[in-house]
Scaffold this active site. Sequence first.
Site, short mmCIF file in Angstrom:
data_model
loop_
_atom_site.label_atom_id
_atom_site.label_comp_id
_atom_site.label_asym_id
_atom_site.label_seq_id
_atom_site.Cartn_x
_atom_site.Cartn_y
_atom_site.Cartn_z
N HIS A 286 16.56 10.15 -25.43
CA HIS A 286 16.54 8.95 -24.59
C HIS A 286 16.07 7.73 -25.39
O HIS A 286 16.76 6.72 -25.49
CB HIS A 286 15.63 9.22 -23.38
N HIS B 190 12.05 16.67 -36.49
CA HIS B 190 10.94 17.60 -36.69
C HIS B 190 11.38 18.55 -37.82
O HIS B 190 12.55 18.95 -37.88
CB HIS B 190 10.72 18.38 -35.40
N1 LIG Z 1 8.86 14.62 -27.47
C1 LIG Z 1 8.13 14.20 -28.51
O1 LIG Z 1 7.05 13.63 -28.33
C2 LIG Z 1 8.64 14.36 -29.92
C3 LIG Z 1 8.08 13.56 -30.92
C4 LIG Z 1 8.59 13.63 -32.21
C5 LIG Z 1 9.59 14.56 -32.48
N2 LIG Z 1 10.08 15.37 -31.51
C6 LIG Z 1 11.16 16.31 -31.84
O2 LIG Z 1 12.37 15.79 -31.33
C7 LIG Z 1 13.25 16.87 -30.96
C8 LIG Z 1 13.63 16.72 -29.50
O3 LIG Z 1 12.48 16.80 -28.70
P1 LIG Z 1 12.44 16.22 -27.20
O4 LIG Z 1 11.01 16.30 -26.76
O5 LIG Z 1 13.14 14.93 -27.12
O6 LIG Z 1 13.36 17.21 -26.40
P2 LIG Z 1 13.02 18.52 -25.59
O7 LIG Z 1 12.51 18.11 -24.26
O8 LIG Z 1 12.21 19.46 -26.40
O9 LIG Z 1 14.52 19.08 -25.49
C9 LIG Z 1 15.35 18.68 -24.49
C10 LIG Z 1 16.83 18.86 -24.81
O10 LIG Z 1 17.15 20.20 -25.23
C11 LIG Z 1 18.24 20.65 -24.43
N3 LIG Z 1 18.26 22.11 -24.34
C12 LIG Z 1 17.22 22.95 -24.07
N4 LIG Z 1 17.66 24.24 -24.13
C13 LIG Z 1 18.98 24.19 -24.44
C14 LIG Z 1 19.97 25.16 -24.69
N5 LIG Z 1 19.69 26.46 -24.62
N6 LIG Z 1 21.23 24.75 -25.00
C15 LIG Z 1 21.52 23.44 -25.08
N7 LIG Z 1 20.62 22.46 -24.88
C16 LIG Z 1 19.37 22.82 -24.57
C17 LIG Z 1 18.00 19.99 -23.07
O11 LIG Z 1 19.19 19.97 -22.34
P3 LIG Z 1 19.24 20.38 -20.78
O12 LIG Z 1 18.69 19.22 -20.03
O13 LIG Z 1 20.68 20.60 -20.57
O14 LIG Z 1 18.36 21.60 -20.61
C18 LIG Z 1 17.56 18.60 -23.54
O15 LIG Z 1 18.67 17.78 -23.82
C19 LIG Z 1 12.47 18.15 -31.26
O16 LIG Z 1 12.80 18.57 -32.55
C20 LIG Z 1 11.03 17.70 -31.20
O17 LIG Z 1 10.14 18.52 -31.93
C21 LIG Z 1 9.64 15.27 -30.22
#
Ligand SMILES: NC(=O)c1ccc[n+]([C@@H]2O[C@H](COP(=O)([O-])OP(=O)(O)OC[C@H]3O[C@@H](n4cnc5c(N)ncnc54)[C@H](OP(=O)(O)O)[C@@H]3O)[C@@H](O)[C@H]2O)c1
Length: 410
Positions: A101, A182
């Site tokens: 997002h 990550h």
């Molecule tokens: N959040 C943070 O604070 C943060 C900070 C820095 C880096 N990161 C890194 O950024 C990356 C994304 O993290 P995030 O927090 O934005 O996302 P997240 O909430 O961990 O992941 C959500 C996404 O993964 C999809 N997903 C989950 N299981 C799935 C599956 N089996 N097949 C296909 N899609 C699947 C979800 O789709 P559905 O809605 O369809 O389930 C959603 O689009 C990661 O590597 C994380 O470590 C995160």
Amino acid sequence: MASFATRSASQAIRASRRVSGIAAKAALRPAQTASYSLLARAAAAKAAQTPVVHGVRGIKTLDFAGVKETVYERSDWPLAKLQDYFKNDTLALIGYGSQGHGQGLNARDNGLNVIVGVRENGESWRQAIEDGWVPGETLFPIEEAINKGTIIMNLLSDAAQSQTWPKIAPLIVPGKTLYFSHGFSVVYKEDTKVIPPKDVDVILVAPKGSGRTVRTLFKEGRGINSSIAVWQDVTGKAKEKAVAIGVAVGSGYMYETTFEKEVYSDLYGERGVLMGGIQGLFLAQYQVLRKNGHSPSEAFNETVEEATQSLYPLIGQKGMDYMFNACSTTARRGALDWAPIFEKANVPIFEKLYESVKNGTETRKSLEYNSRSTYRQDLAKELAEIDNQEIWRAGKVVRSLRPDYKSDSE
Ligand SMILES: NC(=O)c1ccc[n+]([C@@H]2O[C@H](COP(=O)([O-])OP(=O)(O)OC[C@H]3O[C@@H](n4cnc5c(N)ncnc54)[C@H](OP(=O)(O)O)[C@@H]3O)[C@@H](O)[C@H]2O)c1
């Protein structure tokens, strides 16, 4: 220390800016006035008419408390230069959680060609449509988006990156770039089985904050701090690309690291002081106050409210010494005496935590838990248990009395 380092960093950056870039600055000025904010979309049209200047004003090597480190800054990438750099690229964001997002909307507002790939009709698909991504135009099923993209930004959950890799890997063909936020998937490859093809650049931009903050800071015209790293450099341009994408997704300053260091420090920090440690410490302090007859409101105010509303923002603004100085002499004396006691008690826990991160225990736990088909419901249940702890129930009442109170659902 951290805030002292940040202070010296920005002072040094300001100084180096004054010295190094006078000529380049003059050349870059028209494009630099374009802001990296929501206004950027409007500015994009204007920027397209602005002459593109590929002036590199040099990498900033800054002294962080005696250690020299490299920092890259957004101001080296005026909007016109950024748009020119990516003019032949399609950024394919795979996954639309918090980072998808924030990073996706920022890159789109910066006028870049961005598409989103997620599971059709899942929660993320619905969310993406709400944010203006259009099915068949800028929103696609995962595999289709990868085929259309040149820069494949894997922002699925870390567990999903591992689960989907067998389907994704064959689509990462030469000419594409593989991007992560990550180091998790590739560093712990024995567990995740994510082994990138040898013939593509593999880069990382990891914002140091939630995707929501990535977005709000960008909208305010500021930028989040991010780590950048290169895992594989096939084109010789991997690092430059990482910096450029860092800027595109909303970073202000980018700190160079490795995939390994990024993932170790990140898993460690979130389990420690950032999240796990702070919940544990708050709870421990609250419980002892309650056992000794203090009311819930008194225990909450003395543990959480004063910390988050008064003292921690002072640390954030000007450092620990500043916060100490802002408190009474009585408070200062006691805090100075007790800080080393807490430090000593906690070092063994942090040692244990670091080892658990390094040897992959934390990764395996996370993969197991987050690969369950019920991961969303399981997480919601555990978070509801925290929400139901007395400390946080008391907190809701305390918050409701703030003059600027908005209910938690707003
Ligand atoms: N959040 C943070 O604070 C943060 C900070 C820095 C880096 N990161 C890194 O950024 C990356 C994304 O993290 P995030 O927090 O934005 O996302 P997240 O909430 O961990 O992941 C959500 C996404 O993964 C999809 N997903 C989950 N299981 C799935 C599956 N089996 N097949 C296909 N899609 C699947 C979800 O789709 P559905 O809605 O369809 O389930 C959603 O689009 C990661 O590597 C994380 O470590 C995160």
